[in-house]
Design a protein around this motif. Structure first.
Motif, PDB file in Angstrom:
ATOM      1  N   ALA A  81       0.835  -1.203   0.000  1.00 20.18           N
ATOM      2  CA  ALA A  81       0.000   0.000   0.000  1.00 20.18           C
ATOM      3  C   ALA A  81       0.870   1.255   0.000  1.00 20.18           C
ATOM      4  O   ALA A  81       0.563   2.232  -0.664  1.00 20.18           O
ATOM      5  CB  ALA A  81      -0.920  -0.001   1.209  1.00 20.18           C
ATOM      6  N   PHE A  82       1.973   1.178   0.734  1.00 22.87           N
ATOM      7  CA  PHE A  82       2.831   2.364   0.809  1.00 22.87           C
ATOM      8  C   PHE A  82       3.475   2.694  -0.527  1.00 22.87           C
ATOM      9  O   PHE A  82       3.648   3.849  -0.868  1.00 22.87           O
ATOM     10  CB  PHE A  82       3.934   2.153   1.867  1.00 22.87           C
ATOM     11  N   ILE A  83       3.853   1.641  -1.253  1.00 18.37           N
ATOM     12  CA  ILE A  83       4.497   1.957  -2.530  1.00 18.37           C
ATOM     13  C   ILE A  83       3.497   2.099  -3.670  1.00 18.37           C
ATOM     14  O   ILE A  83       3.863   2.436  -4.781  1.00 18.37           O
ATOM     15  CB  ILE A  83       5.564   0.913  -2.927  1.00 18.37           C
ATOM     16  N   SER A  84       2.218   1.826  -3.380  1.00 17.19           N
ATOM     17  CA  SER A  84       1.243   1.841  -4.480  1.00 17.19           C
ATOM     18  C   SER A  84       1.132   3.183  -5.211  1.00 17.19           C
ATOM     19  O   SER A  84       0.892   3.184  -6.417  1.00 17.19           O
ATOM     20  CB  SER A  84      -0.118   1.410  -3.969  1.00 17.19           C
ATOM     21  N   PRO A  85       1.310   4.337  -4.531  1.00 17.65           N
ATOM     22  CA  PRO A  85       1.168   5.578  -5.300  1.00 17.65           C
ATOM     23  C   PRO A  85       2.049   5.605  -6.546  1.00 17.65           C
ATOM     24  O   PRO A  85       1.588   5.961  -7.638  1.00 17.65           O
ATOM     25  CB  PRO A  85       1.602   6.653  -4.319  1.00 17.65           C
ATOM     26  N   PHE A  86       3.298   5.133  -6.380  1.00 18.83           N
ATOM     27  CA  PHE A  86       4.167   5.155  -7.554  1.00 18.83           C
ATOM     28  C   PHE A  86       3.579   4.308  -8.670  1.00 18.83           C
ATOM     29  O   PHE A  86       3.494   4.733  -9.820  1.00 18.83           O
ATOM     30  CB  PHE A  86       5.565   4.651  -7.217  1.00 18.83           C
ATOM     31  N   PHE A  87       3.141   3.086  -8.295  1.00 17.04           N
ATOM     32  CA  PHE A  87       2.670   2.194  -9.343  1.00 17.04           C
ATOM     33  C   PHE A  87       1.360   2.664  -9.960  1.00 17.04           C
ATOM     34  O   PHE A  87       1.141   2.493 -11.156  1.00 17.04           O
ATOM     35  CB  PHE A  87       2.558   0.771  -8.795  1.00 17.04           C
ATOM     36  N   LEU A  88       0.526   3.285  -9.127  1.00 21.64           N
ATOM     37  CA  LEU A  88      -0.720   3.818  -9.699  1.00 21.64           C
ATOM     38  C   LEU A  88      -0.405   4.934 -10.693  1.00 21.64           C
ATOM     39  O   LEU A  88      -0.938   4.973 -11.797  1.00 21.64           O
ATOM     40  CB  LEU A  88      -1.628   4.341  -8.584  1.00 21.64           C
ATOM     41  N   PHE A  89       0.506   5.822 -10.290  1.00 25.12           N
ATOM     42  CA  PHE A  89       0.877   6.906 -11.200  1.00 25.12           C
ATOM     43  C   PHE A  89       1.541   6.359 -12.446  1.00 25.12           C
ATOM     44  O   PHE A  89       1.287   6.810 -13.552  1.00 25.12           O
ATOM     45  CB  PHE A  89       1.796   7.902 -10.489  1.00 25.12           C
ATOM     46  N   PHE A  90       2.399   5.363 -12.222  1.00 28.56           N
ATOM     47  CA  PHE A  90       3.087   4.786 -13.371  1.00 28.56           C
ATOM     48  C   PHE A  90       2.070   4.151 -14.320  1.00 28.56           C
ATOM     49  O   PHE A  90       2.148   4.322 -15.530  1.00 28.56           O
ATOM     50  CB  PHE A  90       4.105   3.743 -12.910  1.00 28.56           C
ATOM     51  N   ALA A  91       1.095   3.459 -13.751  1.00 30.17           N
ATOM     52  CA  ALA A  91       0.083   2.816 -14.593  1.00 30.17           C
ATOM     53  C   ALA A  91      -0.705   3.867 -15.381  1.00 30.17           C
ATOM     54  O   ALA A  91      -0.982   3.697 -16.559  1.00 30.17           O
ATOM     55  CB  ALA A  91      -0.850   1.975 -13.730  1.00 30.17           C
ATOM     56  N   ALA A  92      -1.034   4.969 -14.706  1.00 32.47           N
ATOM     57  CA  ALA A  92      -1.867   5.980 -15.358  1.00 32.47           C
ATOM     58  C   ALA A  92      -1.085   6.799 -16.380  1.00 32.47           C
ATOM     59  O   ALA A  92      -1.564   7.078 -17.474  1.00 32.47           O
ATOM     60  CB  ALA A  92      -2.483   6.894 -14.302  1.00 32.47           C
ATOM     61  N   PHE A  93       0.135   7.184 -16.008  1.00 28.06           N
ATOM     62  CA  PHE A  93       0.860   8.133 -16.863  1.00 28.06           C
ATOM     63  C   PHE A  93       2.041   7.508 -17.593  1.00 28.06           C
ATOM     64  O   PHE A  93       2.687   8.168 -18.394  1.00 28.06           O
ATOM     65  CB  PHE A  93       1.334   9.326 -16.023  1.00 28.06           C
ATOM     66  N   GLY A  94       2.371   6.258 -17.305  1.00 25.41           N
ATOM     67  CA  GLY A  94       3.476   5.618 -17.993  1.00 25.41           C
ATOM     68  C   GLY A  94       3.008   4.439 -18.816  1.00 25.41           C
ATOM     69  O   GLY A  94       3.145   4.409 -20.034  1.00 25.41           O
TER      70      GLY A  94
END
Lengths: 440, 304
Positions: free
Chosen positions: B21-34
């Protein structure tokens, strides 16, 4: 506001903020996504947004303030994108998504035909609106925004009737006449006479100078004086065999091969520097270029430059105001567009910003009729350009005019002029690049 | 008892999943914008899409790719990207190595030099390129003026293939040398001093120390900078665009890079599908380059 000026001059400048400009475009798009605030009946508060590219000058000439004073319920907000290259793709995006559109969207003359062809149903038919008076616009300008079934998607703002700006001192040294009437007569009626004059000039040319800036200038002038250039009436692409393109291309080649051009690309830094140093004696110039010349040639060039009539009437640049169907306040927007492009307002804009009116009724107004340009030896520019404007042929536009024109100039002509290739090779290279660009 | 067990189970679950959960922001952003744009670009590259109406896609299969193979403008852009990449990356990294070596000596005002190194990198591409475009001007450029004073005729930098590519690579070199220098310098400072001391005891000169101690210790760093510079070179866009001021990259496309060609296809000719195909081809080229580098790195490690 004017085709090739915004395209190329601001290119360098604009490219500075390429990322910034794109970002700004997006932001502008977002900000206008907001809910329409109450549709525009009289008395209700309305905020009208108007999307433009580059400097349209309405704000600078105080026209928004004036309109707001006349209509206390209206406030106007202008969203300007610096370059049409960023503005037009964003507009296409918003049109296809039916959102993010401003109440009024400006459109460049090079793009109007494409929109009239593929997106006509997205725009209000301004030809049927009561506030819009067809008679006040030049007929050919009016027709450019017309779709096949007679709908008019935009009303004309400015136009760019061409003249020829020339340096009296250099003309004198080379033994050419210097009086603007005589200079005009020197090449009246045929662009090839302009190149002939170049030959005369080169015989006694002051050291280090050339007759014109670049061969693309004479190509552009000549090809724009024809009604039919890249497309024929039925919309077929004919540039490869069209007499207008052929004649103009040959003229440009003659100029390039005879070495009478300074081998400059218009709106390049080198071009600006050449103005300051007086490297060439003449340039094909619409009214909007006069300010540019004055700025670049500076004090040293004052009273050296003058302006004469072009060999044949031709147009370079100009824009339209459109009202998208999906815009938040259509009714109010139509009124504003009609007002901004009415002859009186166009005359005011000419006085303040040198945008030449597309409303012929404006030519009779004193602001235009008596206009003189001090820097150009007090030339009666209102008169000269108004005369040219009336006889400009109704050009047959096509969706890919811009790509074709630019590629012929920046690939074809430049290969011959700057890289020393043969005209035949230059032509072939340009055709190949155009085919690649318009190939689906 | 049972309550305690439940609590401990909850605790276990918490300890197990919370980090995700703590690292999810990166992956969510990566999924959306990368990731999403990458996949969508791939999807678009299989269609005929026009900027006139980006939502309307017409299936085209591999047409956009097969078309690229026969497209001489594409090959030319690829070739230009390659040559500009080589003539800008190689001298740049060599100079960075040398400069880092010099900065690694004890010297007065070393902080000043280190900051000075980084200033070109901090300048915007646009500003730098505009200045360079003026320096390389044909009629009134400073470089031609300097050449003229030693009797060399004006060079039309923009119009020659080599001259324009060299001019562009100097801009790249100017901007990135300092950046790489600092990376090398950081790595050099991590090299244990004993190595140099024992080398000096063995009678190795400064130069020999550089070749036999510094370079081998820097190998992973050098590989890293090579990969990063290669990626940068493949995506080269701003410099050639601003240098000539057009998307064509010169009258005969003599310095049009892949990035510039992509831009021309998508934003001037409105062929979004084709532009997407170019983007994906560039991506695949980078993947291949990455693989090759990885292989070389493994080879090097084994040989040690």
């Amino acid at each position: 506001m004017h085709s090739s000026r915004t395209r190329t001059s601001s290119f360098r400048l604009a490219a500075i903020g390429l990322a910034a400009a794109l970002g700004a475009g997006l932001l502008a798009g977002c900000s206008s996504d907001s809910e329409p605030d109450s549709a525009g009946g009289d008395g209700e508060k309305v905020e009208l947004s108007i999307g433009v590219f580059g400097v349209f000058g309405y704000k600078q000439a105080g026209l928004y303030d004036e309109y707001e004073k006349l209509h206390p319920n209206v406030t106007i907000k202008e969203n300007s994108t610096e370059r049409n290259e960023d503005y037009y793709p964003a507009l296409l995006n918003h049109l296809s998504a039916n959102s993010g559109l401003q109440d009024i969207q400006a459109v460049e003359v090079a793009n109007i035909n494409e929109l009239a062809g593929i997106q006509a149903d997205k725009f209000v038919d301004l030809g049927k609106e009561s506030g819009v008076k067809k008679d006040s616009y030049l007929p050919w300008k009016w027709d450019q925004a017309k779709t096949e079934d007679g709908k008019v998607i935009g009303v004309g703002t400015d136009i760019g009737p061409m003249g020829v700006c020339y340096r009296k001192d250099l003309f004198k040294k080379a033994g050419l006449p210097t009086e603007r009437e005589e200079v005009g007569k020197l090449w009246a009626g045929d662009w090839s006479k302009y190149v002939d004059a170049g030959e005369t000039y080169m015989k006694k040319a002051p050291k280090g100078t050339h007759f014109m800036d670049g061969a693309a200038g004479v190509y552009n002038g000549s090809v724009s004086s024809y009604a039919e250039k890249n497309y024929d009436k039925s919309g077929e692409l004919i540039y490869k065999k069209s007499p207008a393109v052929k004649t103009s291309w040959d003229l440009a080649m003659r100029a390039a091969e005879a070495g009478m051009t300074a081998k400059l690309k218009q709106f390049d830094t080198e071009w600006d520097q050449a103005y300051a140093n007086g490297d060439f004696a003449s340039v094909v110039c619409p009214p909007w270029m006069l300010g540019y010349i004055k700025e670049k040639a500076g004090k040293k060039g004052a009273n050296q430059w003058d302006v004469a009539a072009a060999p044949k009437p031709a147009n370079w640049g100009g824009s339209f105001l459109t009202v998208p169907e999906a815009g938040p306040h259509k009714e109010e927007a139509v009124k504003l567009a009609a007002w901004l492009t009415a002859p009186e307002q166009q005359a005011k804009l000419f006085e303040k910003q040198a945008s030449f009116p597309s409303a012929q009724a404006a030519y009779e107004l004193p602001a235009v009729k008596n206009a003189k340009h001090e820097y150009f030896g007090g030339a009666p520019i209102g008169q000269i350009f108004a005369d040219a404007a009336k006889d400009i042929p109704t050009a047959i536009l096509g969706p890919k005019d811009q790509v074709i024109g630019e590629t012929l100039a920046n690939v074809g002509i430049l290969q011959v002029e700057q890289q020393g290739k043969s005209p035949d090779d230059g032509w072939k290279a340009a055709v190949k690049a155009i085919d690649n660009a318009i190939d689906e | 008892m049972r309550r305690a067990a439940r609590r401990s189970r909850r605790y276990q679950r918490d300890a197990r999943w919370s980090p995700y959960a703590f690292i999810s922001p990166f992956f969510l952003f990566f999924a959306a914008f990368g990731l999403f744009p990458l996949l969508y670009t791939g999807w678009a590259s299989l269609h005929k899409v026009s900027l006139h109406n980006p939502t309307q896609m017409e299936w085209a299969g591999l047409h956009n790719y097969s078309r690229l193979f026969e497209d001489e403008f594409f090959w030319k852009a690829l070739q230009n990207t390659l040559t500009i990449g080589i003539i800008s990356t190689v001298p740049q990294l060599l100079m960075a190595l040398g400069l880092a070596h010099l900065l690694n000596y004890r010297l007065r005002g070393s902080m000043f030099f280190r900051v000075a190194m980084l200033t070109p990198y901090a300048t915007s591409v646009a500003a730098a390129t505009l200045v360079f475009a003026m320096l390389y001007g044909r009629d009134y450029g400073m470089i031609n003026w300097a050449l003229g004073s030693v009797g060399i005729d004006n060079i039309d930098w923009e119009n020659g293939t080599w001259s324009s590519q060299i001019a562009i690579s100097t801009i790249v070199i100017w901007r990135w040398t300092g950046y790489n220098t600092l990376i090398y310098l950081a790595a050099m400072q991590a090299v244990p001093n004993d190595l140099y001391e024992s080398a000096a005891l063995d009678g190795a000169t400064r130069w020999q120390q550089f070749i036999h101690v510094t370079i081998p210790s820097l190998r992973p760093t050098i590989l890293f900078t090579v990969v990063v510079s290669t990626i940068g070179a493949t995506q080269l866009f701003g410099e050639p665009l601003l240098f000539g001021g057009t998307q064509t990259g010169g009258a005969s496309h003599q310095y049009q890079t892949l990035g510039l060609y992509l831009y021309e296809q998508g934003w001037f000719n409105f062929h979004l599908g084709r532009a997407s195909a170019i983007a994906w081809t560039m991506f695949l080229i980078l993947v291949v380059i990455g693989l090759v580098n990885w292989l070389i790195a493994r080879r090097l490690q084994k040989s040690h």
